[in-house]
Scaffold this motif. Structure first.
Motif, PDB file in Angstrom:
ATOM      1  N   LEU A 198       0.866  -1.174   0.000  1.00  0.00           N
ATOM      2  CA  LEU A 198       0.000   0.000   0.000  1.00  0.00           C
ATOM      3  C   LEU A 198       0.905   1.227   0.000  1.00  0.00           C
ATOM      4  N   THR A 199       0.538   2.235  -0.767  1.00  0.00           N
ATOM      5  CA  THR A 199       1.392   3.415  -0.856  1.00  0.00           C
ATOM      6  C   THR A 199       0.635   4.673  -0.491  1.00  0.00           C
ATOM      7  N   CYS A 200       1.369   5.604   0.060  1.00  0.00           N
ATOM      8  CA  CYS A 200       0.799   6.891   0.450  1.00  0.00           C
ATOM      9  C   CYS A 200       1.767   7.973  -0.013  1.00  0.00           C
ATOM     10  N   GLU A 201       1.388   8.717  -1.031  1.00  0.00           N
ATOM     11  CA  GLU A 201       2.214   9.788  -1.580  1.00  0.00           C
ATOM     12  C   GLU A 201       1.902  11.070  -0.812  1.00  0.00           C
ATOM     13  N   LEU A 202       2.936  11.654  -0.204  1.00  0.00           N
ATOM     14  CA  LEU A 202       2.772  12.830   0.643  1.00  0.00           C
ATOM     15  C   LEU A 202       3.425  14.052  -0.002  1.00  0.00           C
ATOM     16  N   GLU A 239       9.307  15.791   2.225  1.00  0.00           N
ATOM     17  CA  GLU A 239      10.103  14.950   3.103  1.00  0.00           C
ATOM     18  C   GLU A 239       9.706  15.104   4.572  1.00  0.00           C
ATOM     19  N   ALA A 240       9.394  16.321   4.982  1.00  0.00           N
ATOM     20  CA  ALA A 240       9.010  16.552   6.380  1.00  0.00           C
ATOM     21  C   ALA A 240       7.752  15.761   6.727  1.00  0.00           C
ATOM     22  N   ARG A 241       6.789  15.728   5.831  1.00  0.00           N
ATOM     23  CA  ARG A 241       5.544  14.985   6.085  1.00  0.00           C
ATOM     24  C   ARG A 241       5.809  13.485   6.087  1.00  0.00           C
ATOM     25  N   GLY A 270      13.288  11.326  -5.177  1.00  0.00           N
ATOM     26  CA  GLY A 270      12.241  11.343  -4.171  1.00  0.00           C
ATOM     27  C   GLY A 270      12.773  10.863  -2.831  1.00  0.00           C
ATOM     28  N   TYR A 271      11.845  10.585  -1.941  1.00  0.00           N
ATOM     29  CA  TYR A 271      12.182  10.280  -0.560  1.00  0.00           C
ATOM     30  C   TYR A 271      11.084   9.387  -0.008  1.00  0.00           C
ATOM     31  N   GLY A 272      11.447   8.351   0.740  1.00  0.00           N
ATOM     32  CA  GLY A 272      10.404   7.486   1.274  1.00  0.00           C
ATOM     33  C   GLY A 272      10.916   6.471   2.269  1.00  0.00           C
ATOM     34  N   GLY A 273       9.971   5.848   2.957  1.00  0.00           N
ATOM     35  CA  GLY A 273      10.257   4.798   3.918  1.00  0.00           C
ATOM     36  C   GLY A 273       9.124   3.787   3.921  1.00  0.00           C
ATOM     37  N   THR A 274       9.307   2.703   4.655  1.00  0.00           N
ATOM     38  CA  THR A 274       8.329   1.615   4.660  1.00  0.00           C
ATOM     39  C   THR A 274       8.100   1.123   6.074  1.00  0.00           C
ATOM     40  N   PHE A 275       6.830   0.848   6.400  1.00  0.00           N
ATOM     41  CA  PHE A 275       6.499   0.246   7.687  1.00  0.00           C
ATOM     42  C   PHE A 275       5.419  -0.806   7.497  1.00  0.00           C
ATOM     43  N   VAL A 320       2.147  -3.956   4.540  1.00  0.00           N
ATOM     44  CA  VAL A 320       3.300  -3.118   4.223  1.00  0.00           C
ATOM     45  C   VAL A 320       2.821  -1.811   3.599  1.00  0.00           C
ATOM     46  N   TRP A 321       3.276  -0.712   4.187  1.00  0.00           N
ATOM     47  CA  TRP A 321       2.975   0.630   3.701  1.00  0.00           C
ATOM     48  C   TRP A 321       4.268   1.312   3.266  1.00  0.00           C
ATOM     49  N   ARG A 322       4.291   1.855   2.068  1.00  0.00           N
ATOM     50  CA  ARG A 322       5.391   2.695   1.610  1.00  0.00           C
ATOM     51  C   ARG A 322       4.880   4.123   1.592  1.00  0.00           C
ATOM     52  N   VAL A 323       5.516   4.995   2.347  1.00  0.00           N
ATOM     53  CA  VAL A 323       5.149   6.410   2.342  1.00  0.00           C
ATOM     54  C   VAL A 323       6.305   7.186   1.736  1.00  0.00           C
ATOM     55  N   GLY A 324       5.980   8.147   0.890  1.00  0.00           N
ATOM     56  CA  GLY A 324       7.049   8.882   0.246  1.00  0.00           C
ATOM     57  C   GLY A 324       6.557  10.145  -0.416  1.00  0.00           C
ATOM     58  N   CYS A 325       7.508  10.858  -0.984  1.00  0.00           N
ATOM     59  CA  CYS A 325       7.199  12.025  -1.802  1.00  0.00           C
ATOM     60  C   CYS A 325       8.050  11.927  -3.059  1.00  0.00           C
ATOM     61  N   SER A 326       7.543  12.487  -4.115  1.00  0.00           N
ATOM     62  CA  SER A 326       8.163  12.378  -5.420  1.00  0.00           C
ATOM     63  C   SER A 326       8.898  13.665  -5.754  1.00  0.00           C
TER      64      SER A 326
END
Length: 137
Positions: free
Chosen positions: A74-78, A81-83, A109-114, A121-127
């Motif tokens: 599952l992905t969440c585009e924010l 980087e601060a968010r 871009g920038y991202g992490g996973t939890f 599994v969630w990948r959150v990041g920004c492009s």
């Protein structure tokens, strides 16, 4: 072809704990709470809903005791980087398992996973794309 909003349902073992993780832990707002399922406000993204794991498995005709990596992320585009850092910290504080701390991505871009309480599994990041990109918020 007509565009459709297609919600993603997440089968959870403990509805109360999952609801608390996403609302208190990540700060998500509930749009509809039907008891057996809960849907969150989604901004520009596909809606996410929680559904009891046993019931969802029955609905789709599968075994609720699946294990291991399902191949679904599952992905969440924010926005920035601060968010991303904020959401990763919120997830960790809410007892998520950090799989990959947020960092610069090889393709930009920038991202992490939890993983959430049920192991999703969630990948959150920004492009690095322009400011007109859709985000979850």
């Amino acid at each position: 072809m007509t565009d459709h909003v297609i919600p993603t349902l997440i089968g959870v073992r403990d509805m109360k704990a999952a609801r608390r993780f996403y609302t208190d832990g990540l700060g998500w707002k509930i749009k509809n709470d039907y008891g057996a399922s809960v849907f969150f406000e989604s901004g520009n993204a596909s809606p996410i809903g929680l559904y009891g794991r046993e019931g969802l498995a029955e609905v789709v005709g599968t075994d609720p005791d699946g294990s291991g990596f399902s191949g679904l992320v599952l992905t969440c585009e924010l926005e920035d980087e601060a968010r991303v850092d904020e959401m990763m910290a919120q997830a960790e504080k809410a007892d998520a398992t950090i799989l990959k701390p947020a960092d610069a991505l090889p393709w930009g871009g920038y991202g992490g996973t939890f993983a959430d309480l049920d192991g999703y599994v969630w990948r959150v990041g920004c492009s690095v794309r322009g400011s007109d990109r859709p985000t979850a918020e």
